[in-house]
Write a protein that holds these residues in place. Structure first.
Motif, PDB file in Angstrom:
ATOM      1  N   SER A  47     -87.946  95.564 -47.809  1.00 38.75           N
ATOM      2  CA  SER A  47     -86.989  96.201 -48.701  1.00 38.75           C
ATOM      3  C   SER A  47     -85.588  95.670 -48.445  1.00 38.75           C
ATOM      4  O   SER A  47     -85.286  95.150 -47.371  1.00 38.75           O
ATOM      5  CB  SER A  47     -86.982  97.723 -48.493  1.00 38.75           C
ATOM      6  OG  SER A  47     -88.235  98.279 -48.795  1.00 38.75           O
ATOM      7  N   ALA A  48     -84.732  95.821 -49.437  1.00 42.62           N
ATOM      8  CA  ALA A  48     -83.333  95.480 -49.261  1.00 42.62           C
ATOM      9  C   ALA A  48     -82.679  96.491 -48.330  1.00 42.62           C
ATOM     10  O   ALA A  48     -83.026  97.677 -48.331  1.00 42.62           O
ATOM     11  CB  ALA A  48     -82.629  95.479 -50.612  1.00 42.62           C
ATOM     12  N   ARG A  49     -81.728  96.029 -47.513  1.00 44.00           N
ATOM     13  CA  ARG A  49     -81.057  96.905 -46.544  1.00 44.00           C
ATOM     14  C   ARG A  49     -80.423  98.120 -47.218  1.00 44.00           C
ATOM     15  O   ARG A  49     -80.461  99.231 -46.695  1.00 44.00           O
ATOM     16  CB  ARG A  49     -80.005  96.086 -45.795  1.00 44.00           C
ATOM     17  CG  ARG A  49     -79.062  96.875 -44.914  1.00 44.00           C
ATOM     18  CD  ARG A  49     -79.783  97.575 -43.774  1.00 44.00           C
ATOM     19  NE  ARG A  49     -78.841  98.287 -42.932  1.00 44.00           N
ATOM     20  CZ  ARG A  49     -78.340  99.472 -43.210  1.00 44.00           C
ATOM     21  NH1 ARG A  49     -78.702 100.096 -44.334  1.00 44.00           N
ATOM     22  NH2 ARG A  49     -77.494 100.058 -42.394  1.00 44.00           N
ATOM     23  N   GLY A  50     -79.892  97.921 -48.424  1.00 45.45           N
ATOM     24  CA  GLY A  50     -79.231  99.032 -49.110  1.00 45.45           C
ATOM     25  C   GLY A  50     -80.168 100.163 -49.494  1.00 45.45           C
ATOM     26  O   GLY A  50     -79.730 101.298 -49.672  1.00 45.45           O
ATOM     27  N   LEU A  51     -81.470  99.876 -49.603  1.00 43.65           N
ATOM     28  CA  LEU A  51     -82.403 100.926 -49.981  1.00 43.65           C
ATOM     29  C   LEU A  51     -82.560 101.980 -48.887  1.00 43.65           C
ATOM     30  O   LEU A  51     -82.896 103.122 -49.174  1.00 43.65           O
ATOM     31  CB  LEU A  51     -83.769 100.329 -50.315  1.00 43.65           C
ATOM     32  CG  LEU A  51     -83.881  99.581 -51.644  1.00 43.65           C
ATOM     33  CD1 LEU A  51     -85.319  99.168 -51.893  1.00 43.65           C
ATOM     34  CD2 LEU A  51     -83.365 100.427 -52.791  1.00 43.65           C
ATOM     35  N   VAL A  52     -82.333 101.591 -47.634  1.00 45.59           N
ATOM     36  CA  VAL A  52     -82.440 102.573 -46.554  1.00 45.59           C
ATOM     37  C   VAL A  52     -81.415 103.679 -46.771  1.00 45.59           C
ATOM     38  O   VAL A  52     -81.736 104.876 -46.707  1.00 45.59           O
ATOM     39  CB  VAL A  52     -82.241 101.907 -45.180  1.00 45.59           C
ATOM     40  CG1 VAL A  52     -82.386 102.939 -44.072  1.00 45.59           C
ATOM     41  CG2 VAL A  52     -83.222 100.762 -44.982  1.00 45.59           C
ATOM     42  N   SER A  53     -80.175 103.296 -47.047  1.00 48.51           N
ATOM     43  CA  SER A  53     -79.122 104.288 -47.276  1.00 48.51           C
ATOM     44  C   SER A  53     -79.340 105.059 -48.571  1.00 48.51           C
ATOM     45  O   SER A  53     -78.870 106.200 -48.707  1.00 48.51           O
ATOM     46  CB  SER A  53     -77.756 103.588 -47.310  1.00 48.51           C
ATOM     47  OG  SER A  53     -77.499 102.931 -46.089  1.00 48.51           O
ATOM     48  N   TYR A  54     -80.046 104.449 -49.513  1.00 53.41           N
ATOM     49  CA  TYR A  54     -80.347 105.126 -50.775  1.00 53.41           C
ATOM     50  C   TYR A  54     -81.213 106.355 -50.538  1.00 53.41           C
ATOM     51  O   TYR A  54     -81.058 107.390 -51.200  1.00 53.41           O
ATOM     52  CB  TYR A  54     -81.055 104.141 -51.708  1.00 53.41           C
ATOM     53  CG  TYR A  54     -81.432 104.680 -53.065  1.00 53.41           C
ATOM     54  CD1 TYR A  54     -80.529 104.656 -54.125  1.00 53.41           C
ATOM     55  CD2 TYR A  54     -82.704 105.205 -53.296  1.00 53.41           C
ATOM     56  CE1 TYR A  54     -80.885 105.139 -55.380  1.00 53.41           C
ATOM     57  CE2 TYR A  54     -83.062 105.692 -54.546  1.00 53.41           C
ATOM     58  CZ  TYR A  54     -82.146 105.662 -55.578  1.00 53.41           C
ATOM     59  OH  TYR A  54     -82.504 106.146 -56.809  1.00 53.41           O
ATOM     60  N   TYR A  55     -82.135 106.263 -49.576  1.00 56.04           N
ATOM     61  CA  TYR A  55     -83.089 107.346 -49.323  1.00 56.04           C
ATOM     62  C   TYR A  55     -82.720 108.231 -48.137  1.00 56.04           C
ATOM     63  O   TYR A  55     -83.087 109.409 -48.109  1.00 56.04           O
ATOM     64  CB  TYR A  55     -84.485 106.771 -49.073  1.00 56.04           C
ATOM     65  CG  TYR A  55     -85.094 106.110 -50.285  1.00 56.04           C
ATOM     66  CD1 TYR A  55     -85.465 106.848 -51.405  1.00 56.04           C
ATOM     67  CD2 TYR A  55     -85.290 104.736 -50.315  1.00 56.04           C
ATOM     68  CE1 TYR A  55     -86.012 106.248 -52.513  1.00 56.04           C
ATOM     69  CE2 TYR A  55     -85.844 104.126 -51.423  1.00 56.04           C
ATOM     70  CZ  TYR A  55     -86.203 104.884 -52.524  1.00 56.04           C
ATOM     71  OH  TYR A  55     -86.735 104.278 -53.626  1.00 56.04           O
ATOM     72  N   PHE A  56     -82.039 107.681 -47.133  1.00 66.14           N
ATOM     73  CA  PHE A  56     -81.799 108.416 -45.896  1.00 66.14           C
ATOM     74  C   PHE A  56     -80.349 108.247 -45.451  1.00 66.14           C
ATOM     75  O   PHE A  56     -79.810 107.143 -45.523  1.00 66.14           O
ATOM     76  CB  PHE A  56     -82.732 107.914 -44.786  1.00 66.14           C
ATOM     77  CG  PHE A  56     -84.186 107.998 -45.133  1.00 66.14           C
ATOM     78  CD1 PHE A  56     -84.890 109.185 -44.981  1.00 66.14           C
ATOM     79  CD2 PHE A  56     -84.859 106.887 -45.636  1.00 66.14           C
ATOM     80  CE1 PHE A  56     -86.226 109.267 -45.315  1.00 66.14           C
ATOM     81  CE2 PHE A  56     -86.207 106.956 -45.966  1.00 66.14           C
ATOM     82  CZ  PHE A  56     -86.886 108.149 -45.814  1.00 66.14           C
ATOM     83  N   LEU A  68     -84.089 109.090 -40.871  1.00 61.48           N
ATOM     84  CA  LEU A  68     -85.241 108.313 -41.317  1.00 61.48           C
ATOM     85  C   LEU A  68     -86.383 108.408 -40.314  1.00 61.48           C
ATOM     86  O   LEU A  68     -87.533 108.670 -40.688  1.00 61.48           O
ATOM     87  CB  LEU A  68     -84.830 106.849 -41.511  1.00 61.48           C
ATOM     88  CG  LEU A  68     -85.957 105.807 -41.643  1.00 61.48           C
ATOM     89  CD1 LEU A  68     -86.910 106.160 -42.766  1.00 61.48           C
ATOM     90  CD2 LEU A  68     -85.353 104.425 -41.859  1.00 61.48           C
ATOM     91  N   VAL A  69     -86.076 108.225 -39.039  1.00 59.65           N
ATOM     92  CA  VAL A  69     -87.125 108.254 -38.021  1.00 59.65           C
ATOM     93  C   VAL A  69     -87.732 109.642 -37.906  1.00 59.65           C
ATOM     94  O   VAL A  69     -88.953 109.790 -37.777  1.00 59.65           O
ATOM     95  CB  VAL A  69     -86.570 107.769 -36.668  1.00 59.65           C
ATOM     96  CG1 VAL A  69     -87.589 107.996 -35.549  1.00 59.65           C
ATOM     97  CG2 VAL A  69     -86.205 106.292 -36.747  1.00 59.65           C
ATOM     98  N   GLN A  70     -86.904 110.680 -37.975  1.00 60.41           N
ATOM     99  CA  GLN A  70     -87.460 112.025 -37.875  1.00 60.41           C
ATOM    100  C   GLN A  70     -88.379 112.330 -39.064  1.00 60.41           C
ATOM    101  O   GLN A  70     -89.459 112.909 -38.890  1.00 60.41           O
ATOM    102  CB  GLN A  70     -86.338 113.067 -37.784  1.00 60.41           C
ATOM    103  CG  GLN A  70     -86.852 114.428 -37.355  1.00 60.41           C
ATOM    104  CD  GLN A  70     -85.745 115.449 -37.105  1.00 60.41           C
ATOM    105  OE1 GLN A  70     -85.873 116.606 -37.490  1.00 60.41           O
ATOM    106  NE2 GLN A  70     -84.666 115.044 -36.475  1.00 60.41           N
ATOM    107  N   SER A  71     -87.981 111.918 -40.257  1.00 58.78           N
ATOM    108  CA  SER A  71     -88.840 112.109 -41.417  1.00 58.78           C
ATOM    109  C   SER A  71     -90.139 111.328 -41.263  1.00 58.78           C
ATOM    110  O   SER A  71     -91.219 111.811 -41.620  1.00 58.78           O
ATOM    111  CB  SER A  71     -88.118 111.661 -42.696  1.00 58.78           C
ATOM    112  OG  SER A  71     -87.051 112.522 -43.008  1.00 58.78           O
ATOM    113  N   ALA A  72     -90.040 110.113 -40.721  1.00 56.80           N
ATOM    114  CA  ALA A  72     -91.225 109.273 -40.536  1.00 56.80           C
ATOM    115  C   ALA A  72     -92.196 109.905 -39.547  1.00 56.80           C
ATOM    116  O   ALA A  72     -93.415 109.911 -39.770  1.00 56.80           O
ATOM    117  CB  ALA A  72     -90.815 107.886 -40.066  1.00 56.80           C
TER     118      ALA A  72
END
Length: 238
Positions: free
Chosen positions: A47-56, A62-66
């Protein structure tokens, strides 16, 4: 090329988020929380790096949700295992064994998760955590609780305490001893459930494929003429 439909855009969003969750679990399990960067997670997910901030909002969320996803799917799998049962004692035993099994099989990941819960951000309320809460609450109800509102948080706290005790560096409690104490507390027969590290679980390793816990293998339902999902799809801006 016709624009993607709203349903396909939604499917792409879902699958992108799922890939990020799976990548976060895999990398933290392999390298630990501090050594894992958001760029690493994005690269593993394709994924593009910006998508991480889009969701979390950040890496810890992110890690806690995972991890909550891994926990609720592990619990779900244990509760639905054949032979299927509605017996409350058996289901509670399976729940205890499922959570203790994660501490037994994935100590690095679960140690990082417990440490994250003590940070300022605290307990992340997310879809994965809510599903875990629903499963444990239902387990308590089927066990025969007269007050699930009070008994569910106690079960959650007891399980968290057991996982913490199993993972304290230098002075870990043996998982079988913790299991015995939990089974005594809830008056469960020792033969119920599946003890961590026994039977089919004995062949499990921390490197086993985790993809079954993350819904990334389904194809997006595209209308005729619409393109298949790309490795790193661009999210809609609206």
């Amino acid at each position: 090329m016709s624009p993607r439909s709203a349903s396909v855009n939604e499917e792409l969003r879902r699958r992108s988020r799922e890939r990020l969750l799976q990548a976060a679990v895999e990398l933290v399990d392999e390298h630990g929380f501090e050594a894992t960067t958001l760029a690493d997670i994005a690269d593993r997910a394709g994924s593009a790096r910006g998508l991480v901030s889009y969701y979390f909002p950040g890496k810890r969320q992110l890690v806690q949700s995972a991890v909550h996803r891994l926990m609720h799917r592990t619990l779900e799998e244990a509760l639905d295992r054949e032979p299927r049962t509605e017996d409350g004692g058996e289901r509670l035993a399976r729940a205890i064994d499922a959570i203790l099994g994660l501490a037994h099989d994935r100590p690095v990941l679960m140690r990082q998760h417990m440490a994250g819960l003590l940070q300022a951000e605290g307990f992340v309320q997310c879809p994965e955590q809510r599903r875990l809460s629903e499963l444990l609450g239902d387990t308590v109800a089927r066990y025969g609780s007269a007050d699930v509102t009070a008994d569910y948080p106690m079960l959650r706290a007891t399980l968290m305490g057991a996982v913490f005790a199993a993972l304290v560096p230098g002075v870990p409690m043996p998982v079988p001893a913790l299991r015995a104490e939990l089974f005594r507390r809830y008056r469960l027969d020792w033969e119920l459930g599946t003890p961590p590290g026994s039977g089919a679980d004995a062949a499990a390793t921390p490197c086993q494929d985790l993809s079954r816990f993350f819904a990334t293998g389904e194809r997006a339902r595209a209308a005729p003429g619409e393109p298949a999902e790309q490795a790193a799809p661009r999210e809609p801006t609206t």
